[in-house]
Design a protein around this motif. Structure first.
Motif, PDB file in Angstrom:
ATOM      1  N   ASP A   1      -2.722 -24.901  49.829  1.00 13.37           N
ATOM      2  CA  ASP A   1      -1.704 -24.833  48.675  1.00 13.37           C
ATOM      3  C   ASP A   1      -0.448 -25.636  49.439  1.00 13.37           C
ATOM      4  O   ASP A   1       0.779 -25.173  49.018  1.00 13.37           O
ATOM      5  CB  ASP A   1      -1.187 -23.460  48.520  1.00 13.37           C
ATOM      6  CG  ASP A   1      -2.350 -22.629  47.702  1.00 13.37           C
ATOM      7  OD1 ASP A   1      -3.193 -23.212  47.345  1.00 13.37           O
ATOM      8  OD2 ASP A   1      -2.458 -21.451  48.244  1.00 13.37           O
ATOM      9  N   GLU A   2      -0.418 -26.831  49.715  1.00 14.65           N
ATOM     10  CA  GLU A   2       0.374 -27.777  50.101  1.00 14.65           C
ATOM     11  C   GLU A   2       1.370 -27.083  51.315  1.00 14.65           C
ATOM     12  O   GLU A   2       2.259 -27.585  51.490  1.00 14.65           O
ATOM     13  CB  GLU A   2       1.449 -28.290  48.912  1.00 14.65           C
ATOM     14  CG  GLU A   2       0.644 -29.098  47.988  1.00 14.65           C
ATOM     15  CD  GLU A   2       1.518 -29.685  47.122  1.00 14.65           C
ATOM     16  OE1 GLU A   2       2.622 -29.488  47.069  1.00 14.65           O
ATOM     17  OE2 GLU A   2       1.120 -30.538  46.210  1.00 14.65           O
ATOM     18  N   LYS A   3       0.661 -26.332  52.009  1.00 15.78           N
ATOM     19  CA  LYS A   3       1.234 -25.686  53.385  1.00 15.78           C
ATOM     20  C   LYS A   3       0.332 -26.019  54.648  1.00 15.78           C
ATOM     21  O   LYS A   3      -0.762 -26.133  54.397  1.00 15.78           O
ATOM     22  CB  LYS A   3       1.244 -24.315  53.179  1.00 15.78           C
ATOM     23  CG  LYS A   3       2.382 -23.672  52.001  1.00 15.78           C
ATOM     24  CD  LYS A   3       2.154 -21.926  52.217  1.00 15.78           C
ATOM     25  CE  LYS A   3       3.391 -21.549  50.970  1.00 15.78           C
ATOM     26  NZ  LYS A   3       2.670 -21.745  49.661  1.00 15.78           N
TER      27      LYS A   3
ATOM     28  N   GLY B   1       6.119 -25.969  54.582  1.00 18.17           N
ATOM     29  CA  GLY B   1       5.668 -26.036  53.154  1.00 18.17           C
ATOM     30  C   GLY B   1       5.865 -27.625  52.736  1.00 18.17           C
ATOM     31  O   GLY B   1       6.537 -28.281  53.333  1.00 18.17           O
ATOM     32  N   GLN B   2       5.620 -27.709  51.612  1.00 20.03           N
ATOM     33  CA  GLN B   2       5.710 -29.085  50.613  1.00 20.03           C
ATOM     34  C   GLN B   2       5.065 -29.938  51.475  1.00 20.03           C
ATOM     35  O   GLN B   2       5.731 -31.116  51.421  1.00 20.03           O
ATOM     36  CB  GLN B   2       7.412 -29.216  50.500  1.00 20.03           C
ATOM     37  CG  GLN B   2       7.940 -28.111  49.513  1.00 20.03           C
ATOM     38  CD  GLN B   2       9.436 -28.307  49.436  1.00 20.03           C
ATOM     39  OE1 GLN B   2      10.162 -29.170  50.108  1.00 20.03           O
ATOM     40  NE2 GLN B   2      10.065 -27.801  48.499  1.00 20.03           N
TER      41      GLN B   2
ATOM     42  N   GLN C   1      11.920 -26.213  60.606  1.00 22.35           N
ATOM     43  CA  GLN C   1      10.699 -26.083  60.393  1.00 22.35           C
ATOM     44  C   GLN C   1       9.810 -27.353  60.767  1.00 22.35           C
ATOM     45  O   GLN C   1       8.720 -26.977  61.426  1.00 22.35           O
ATOM     46  CB  GLN C   1      10.299 -25.654  59.046  1.00 22.35           C
ATOM     47  CG  GLN C   1      10.876 -24.385  58.505  1.00 22.35           C
ATOM     48  CD  GLN C   1      10.934 -24.045  56.896  1.00 22.35           C
ATOM     49  OE1 GLN C   1      10.541 -24.688  56.338  1.00 22.35           O
ATOM     50  NE2 GLN C   1      10.973 -22.764  56.706  1.00 22.35           N
TER      51      GLN C   1
ATOM     52  N   HIS D   1      14.582 -27.059  56.418  1.00 22.55           N
ATOM     53  CA  HIS D   1      13.422 -27.872  56.284  1.00 22.55           C
ATOM     54  C   HIS D   1      13.087 -28.754  57.728  1.00 22.55           C
ATOM     55  O   HIS D   1      12.050 -28.721  58.299  1.00 22.55           O
ATOM     56  CB  HIS D   1      13.409 -28.752  55.243  1.00 22.55           C
ATOM     57  CG  HIS D   1      11.750 -29.025  54.823  1.00 22.55           C
ATOM     58  ND1 HIS D   1      11.747 -29.976  53.819  1.00 22.55           N
ATOM     59  CD2 HIS D   1      10.601 -28.829  55.273  1.00 22.55           C
ATOM     60  CE1 HIS D   1      10.261 -30.310  53.669  1.00 22.55           C
ATOM     61  NE2 HIS D   1       9.669 -29.643  54.818  1.00 22.55           N
TER      62      HIS D   1
ATOM     63  N   VAL E   1       1.938 -20.245  58.913  1.00 20.31           N
ATOM     64  CA  VAL E   1       2.332 -21.100  57.815  1.00 20.31           C
ATOM     65  C   VAL E   1       3.579 -21.659  58.776  1.00 20.31           C
ATOM     66  O   VAL E   1       4.319 -21.278  59.112  1.00 20.31           O
ATOM     67  CB  VAL E   1       2.996 -20.628  56.782  1.00 20.31           C
ATOM     68  CG1 VAL E   1       3.701 -21.840  55.977  1.00 20.31           C
ATOM     69  CG2 VAL E   1       1.709 -19.918  55.893  1.00 20.31           C
TER      70      VAL E   1
END
Length: 203
Positions: A105-107, A131-132, A37, A34, A128
Motif C-alpha cells: 500500500d505504497e509503504k 510512507g508515500q 523517517q 518525512h 512500517v
C-alpha cells in the motif's frame, strides 16, 4: 465608523498573516518528519546490508534459500541474512537474523523472523519505515562490477551463485521528493565509500 473600518482591515491583515505563518510551519513540520523517517529507514537498510552474511536458510516448506534474494516483483523485494542481532537479555537464540524489505500500500516495510530456518506458518514481524513510496527498485553489483537486476546471479551452468554482491543500489520513488538513490557497500564487498559517494543519492 472610520475607526471601526480601519480596525477591521487591520484585523483581517493580521489574521491573514498569522494563518500564512501557521500554514508554513505546518508544511515545514511535515517535511521535517518525512525527512526524519527517510533518514531512519536508510540507516536501518544500510545496517542490514553492511552486516549481510553468507548464511543460506530454509523456508516454510523446508526448501533451501540463498543468503540474499532480490527482485523487482513479489511481496519481498529483498531478503537477506544479517549478523549483529543484539541479544541484551541473553535469550537462547542466534545473533543472526533473516530480514526482508517490501512495499505494501505504497509503504516501505521491513520484515524480520525470529529464526533463520523457519517452520510452516511462521509469520514475520513487520515495521512500517516510510510512507508515500510508489515504487522500489534494487540493483546488485557483482564480482565483475556489472549491475544485476536480481540476485543471486546465474553461473554458466544456470545455477544460482552463492556469493555476496559488492554493493546494493536502492532507488525509492517518493511522492513528495521524486527519485532517491543510495549505494551501500556490503561487508567485505570491496567498494570504497569514496566510490559509492559518486552515485550515493539523488533527491
Amino acid at each position: 465608523l472610520v475607526a471601526l473600518t480601519v480596525f477591521a482591515l487591520l484585523s483581517a491583515m493580521v489574521y491573514g498573516g498569522q494563518m500564512a505563518v501557521l500554514n508554513a510551519k505546518q508544511a515545514t513540520d511535515k517535511q521535517a518528519l518525512h525527512l526524519k523517517q527517510l533518514q531512519s529507514a536508510m540507516l536501518m537498510f544500510e545496517r542490514d546490508i553492511e552486516q549481510h552474511v553468507l548464511r543460506p536458510v530454509r523456508d516454510d516448506f523446508g526448501d533451501s534459500q540463498p543468503p540474499m534474494l532480490s527482485a523487482d516483483f513479489g511481496e519481498f523485494r529483498l531478503i537477506l541474512s544479517r549478523a549483529g542481532w543484539q541479544n541484551p537479555l541473553a535469550l537462547p537464540r542466534s545473533t543472526l537474523q533473516r530480514v526482508a524489505y517490501g512495499l505494501e500500500d505504497e509503504k516501505l516495510l521491513r520484515y524480520s523472523w525470529p529464526m533463520l530456518d523457519r517452520a510452516q506458518g511462521s509469520e514475520p514481524y513487520k515495521v512500517v519505515l516510510l510512507g508515500q513510496v510508489p515504487n522500489l527498485k534494487l540493483r546488485d553489483l557483482d564480482q565483475d562490477r556489472e549491475w544485476q537486476e536480481q540476485w543471486p546471479p546465474r553461473s554458466s551452468d544456470n545455477e544460482p551463485m552463492v556469493v555476496m554482491p559488492l554493493a546494493v543500489e536502492l532507488t525509492l520513488e517518493l511522492e513528495e521528493w521524486g527519485s532517491f538513490r543510495r549505494l551501500i557497500p556490503t561487508a567485505g564487498g570491496g567498494v570504497s565509500m569514496q566510490q559509492s559517494a559518486t552515485t550515493e543519492e539523488t533527491l
